[in-house]
Design a protein around this motif. Structure first.
Motif, short mmCIF file in Angstrom:
data_model
loop_
_atom_site.label_atom_id
_atom_site.label_comp_id
_atom_site.label_asym_id
_atom_site.label_seq_id
_atom_site.Cartn_x
_atom_site.Cartn_y
_atom_site.Cartn_z
N LEU A 488 -16.64 64.23 -34.99
CA LEU A 488 -15.34 64.19 -35.65
C LEU A 488 -14.21 64.55 -34.69
CD1 LEU A 488 -16.04 65.75 -39.17
CD2 LEU A 488 -14.94 63.54 -38.73
N THR A 489 -14.47 65.50 -33.82
CA THR A 489 -13.45 65.88 -32.83
C THR A 489 -13.10 64.69 -31.94
OG1 THR A 489 -14.19 68.18 -32.83
CG2 THR A 489 -12.93 67.43 -30.91
N TYR A 491 -13.17 61.58 -32.65
CA TYR A 491 -12.42 60.57 -33.40
C TYR A 491 -11.05 61.05 -33.87
CZ TYR A 491 -14.66 56.07 -34.30
OH TYR A 491 -15.11 54.77 -34.19
N THR A 492 -10.73 62.32 -33.63
CA THR A 492 -9.42 62.86 -34.05
C THR A 492 -8.67 63.39 -32.84
OG1 THR A 492 -10.56 64.92 -34.70
CG2 THR A 492 -10.15 63.29 -36.44
N SER A 493 -8.86 64.66 -32.53
CA SER A 493 -8.12 65.24 -31.41
C SER A 493 -8.54 64.66 -30.07
CB SER A 493 -8.26 66.77 -31.41
OG SER A 493 -9.62 67.16 -31.27
N GLY A 494 -9.79 64.19 -29.96
CA GLY A 494 -10.24 63.60 -28.70
C GLY A 494 -9.47 62.36 -28.35
N THR A 505 -0.32 64.99 -33.11
CA THR A 505 -1.33 64.37 -33.97
C THR A 505 -2.71 64.84 -33.52
OG1 THR A 505 -1.76 62.38 -32.62
CG2 THR A 505 0.10 62.28 -34.15
N GLY A 506 -3.71 64.54 -34.33
CA GLY A 506 -5.09 64.86 -33.98
C GLY A 506 -5.56 66.21 -34.47
#
Length: 557
Positions: A488-489, A491-494, A505-506
């Motif tokens: 999940l990391t 796909y978001t903050s990564g 964002t992220g």
């Protein structure tokens, strides 16, 4: 404190670390203004606050896709779309149906056929000729590394047994040398001079169609891996700029300008000028061009991925084929060093282990020459990575851009790729676990329309290495699995980091944009083998609900 929207009643994945419980997220305008204990948040809320009851669902930062082709996906969904084909016969049936429904189209164009539906991964012209003999037909494969043409298209392009293979591609041939119908990599470009070009209107409609579909999958930002009026992505920059001008671009986009592999460093000033023009436009926060996409090699299933060891033939004997390096290593190193010095990010397509090594060599040289930078260069696909090279990502400060959905045994991998690689190569397929343990920073993308853009479907395989209902063992072993937090990391903050958007964002943090996704059931409460059951319930962009699963269309803003 005034609160416009308050999310309560569910776990919160903040973009890194384990989920928070007993907390609420407060939004005012387009920003998150606080992550606070539920009781405190309820006390601050007023009669005008809109309360969103998560009802046990997970609230996460909006997904971001680090490698995607949204305009291609959108346009192809409006053309002859074969992505849902179940076998060769079904693909042919869909071609016939599309041609019958579009009698005025001079060429039938589209994409989505799967290589594993055809012997040797190479469909023939005769299959299309049987249903559309009178008009040219040209269809890209699902992975967009091969094209399938009928006889009318081949003759329209002036191709024959005497046509030589281009340096960056290969033509499948019949016994007498005449093109058999499949054209790999650069050989597909042999049709460019005669096939109709997509209109600006079609490209724009494709972008809007793609955006609607992607928002419904929780995606609130992406890196478009192929833009630029000087390459195969003709018209894409203009489509994004039109969407901004008309107030239709809801997501945040980084456009990766296509590197023309038949040119060298002389093209860099053009790319810098495009970047600078976008920065001067005043709308670069919505769409920017600070990245260059360099396609280092092809794909393994048609034996064009660049490999250290040669491919084997059907009998298990070594061939002389190591795949194709589209950019010579010396040129690659010079170009990356120059781009890095100019503040440009480089986005590599690097699938084979030799391509990965060449890309890492280029980033390493750039670091040695220029010193540390904020380039955030990233390597996508990473199907085969030599064991000695996984630690080099962290050392070179290069991001591993993962396409998690591919990291499982499936027909195309098991029939067209693994049998033709060296013994033991299956253990080096998509070594995500090794990359994580060796300290690589991870981002994630889909490569849609090559495969689904659904982040939750990809995360299921990233965590399990097995597709839903697939009885095969985890590809390359259980040690290559990722845990759910890591997936999940990525796909978001990564990906926010890759896109230079991690400042707003992220993450779910005070001051960040309220780009959020509601997922149910909460994937942290599912067994790993059940992760595919999780679905996006709602997507929020800039503090407004942009999608709700119970509704078929995006909610007007």
């Amino acid at each position: 404190m005034h609160i416009d929207v308050l999310f309560t009643g569910g776990a919160i994945f903040a973009g890194a670390g384990e989920p928070l419980h007993g907390y609420a997220v407060a939004v005012t305008g387009n920003r998150i203004i606080g992550v606070m204990p539920e009781a405190e948040a309820q006390a601050l809320a007023s009669s005008g606050t809109r309360r969103i009851d998560l009802a046990g669902a997970l609230l996460s930062p909006g997904f971001q896709d680090a490698h995607i082709h949204p305009i291609s996906g959108g346009v192809e969904s409006l053309q002859c779309d074969l992505t849902a084909s179940t076998d060769a016969a079904d693909a042919v049936r869909r071609i016939a149906a599309y041609a019958a429904a579009a009698p005025a189209e001079p060429w039938i164009l589209g994409a989505g056929w799967s290589m594993d539906h055809f012997a040797g991964g190479a469909p023939t012209r005769a299959l299309i000729d049987a249903v559309v003999p009178d008009r040219p037909v040209l269809l890209m494969s699902r992975d967009h590394h091969s094209a399938w043409a009928n006889t009318a298209a081949i003759r329209a392009a002036g191709l024959s047994a005497e046509t030589v293979d281009p340096a960056d591609g290969r033509i499948e041939r019949e016994a007498d040398g005449f093109p058999a119908g499949t054209f790999h990599e650069g050989a597909g470009d042999l049709f460019d001079a005669v096939k109709p070009q997509n209109s600006a209107d079609l490209i724009y409609r494709g972008l809007l169609r793609a955006q609607e579909d992607l928002i419904a999958q929780g995606i609130t930002g992406w890196q478009d891996a192929w833009v630029g009026a000087d390459g195969p992505g003709t018209g894409t920059i203009e489509a994004y700029e039109r969407a901004i001008a008309e107030g239709q671009l809801l997501v945040h986009v980084v456009g990766a300008q296509w590197w023309e592999r038949d040119r060298g460093v002389e093209q860099i000033p053009e790319k810098l000028a495009r970047r600078d023009a976008r920065l001067a436009s005043g709308t670069a926060d919505r769409f920017e061009l600070g990245t260059v996409k360099m396609m280092v090699d092809g794909v393994a299933e048609n034996h064009t991925a660049s490999m250290i060891a040669p491919y084997r033939d059907a009998q298990g004997h070594d061939t002389c084929n190591h795949g194709i390096s589209f950019v010579e290593p010396a040129v690659l190193r010079e170009a990356v060093t120059t781009l890095d010095a100019a503040g440009m990010q480089v986005h590599f397509h690097a699938l084979g282990d030799r391509a990965v090594r060449d890309a890492l060599d280029a980033v390493t040289e750039a670091r040695a020459t220029n010193g540390p930078s904020d380039g955030r260069h990233h390597l996508a696909h990473l199907q085969v990575v030599a064991e000695a090279d996984t630690p080099r990502f962290a050392l070179a400060d290069a991001v591993a851009n993962l396409q998690m959905l591919w990291a499982t045994h499936e027909e195309q991998l098991d029939t067209l790729t693994i049998p033709f690689l060296q013994e033991g190569a299956v253990q080096r397929q998509y070594p995500f676990g090794d990359l994580q343990r060796d300290g690589a920073r991870l981002a994630a993308g889909s490569d849609w329309p090559v495969s689904t853009a659904d982040p939750l479907a990809a995360i299921h395989i990233g965590v399990t290495r097995v597709g839903p209902g697939n009885g095969t063992p985890p590809l390359a072993g259980e040690h290559q699995r990722l845990d759910l937090v890591t997936a999940l990391t990525a796909y978001t903050s990564g990906t926010a980091y890759v896109n230079h958007r991690d400042h707003d964002t992220g993450f779910i943090r005070a001051g960040y944009l309220a780009n959020l996704v509601v997922i149910e059931p909460n994937p942290f409460e599912l067994a790993p083998e059940d992760l595919h059951q999780a679905r996006v319930r709602e997507t929020w962009i800039d503090g407004s609900r942009a999608y709700a699963r119970s509704e078929s269309l995006r909610i007007p803003r």
